[in-house]
Design a protein around this motif. Structure first.
Motif: not given
Length: 186
Positions: A109-110, A113, A116
């Motif tokens: 998930e990190r 991020e 992004k």
């Protein structure tokens, strides 16, 4: 100002935008430790903010740990506090006469991020490059209006500036693709 000056100025400004993007992408953390993560940490050194590299030696203890050895032993707690307060998601600890900064492994998930964030930085750089193109084209139009350049010269110069813009946008995309690959590599 001549047509060549306008093109040269636009190219220099676009190059600076790319360099800024490179610096911003270098701050984005990957799974591996590197001393560049701490480049922007400021330490209170006798009342004045000083870069961490100015008060300590930064080295890699291993693949996931940065070792920070202060030049003055009494700076240990100040350095540890500065790293913790830098909001980098790092948890430094003092061991003897150095501060160890372990970099936690990135979760999936990190990592997403981070990708992004990289894409956001790239979009900002593209906007900067396009703004530079717009400014250069406005300068060219003003030169035609002031009769210091012909419309044909303006059109040719405008095409060259567009080619420059396309080249720099492609460079931005390439930089981000490399960083994205680096971030997603486990």
């Amino acid at each position: 100002m001549s047509l060549a000056d306008v093109k040269k100025n636009a190219q220099e400004r676009m190059t600076k935008s790319i360099e800024t993007l490179r610096a911003d992408l270098a701050k984005v953390r990957t799974g591996r430790a590197h001393t560049g993560i701490l480049d922007h940490v400021m330490v209170d050194y006798y009342g004045s903010p000083t870069p961490l590299s100015g008060v300590a030696n930064l080295t890699l203890a291993d693949a996931r740990t940065i070792a920070v050895t202060p030049y003055e032993k009494k700076m240990l707690s100040t350095i540890e506090k500065a790293i913790r307060d830098a909001d980098l998601g790092l948890n430094p600890s003092t061991m003897g006469d150095m501060v160890r900064v372990p970099t936690p492994p990135l979760t999936e998930e990190r990592r997403k991020e981070m990708v992004k964030l990289c894409k956001s930085e790239a979009e900002d750089a593209k906007i900067a490059v396009r703004n530079i193109r717009r400014d250069a084209n406005e300068q060219l139009k003003k030169m035609v209006k002031d009769k210091t350049a012909s419309e044909d010269d303006e059109r040719r110069a405008s095409d060259e500036i567009q080619k420059l813009t396309d080249k720099f946008v492609a460079d931005i995309d390439k930089l981000v693709a490399e960083k994205e690959k680096e971030v997603l590599t486990v």
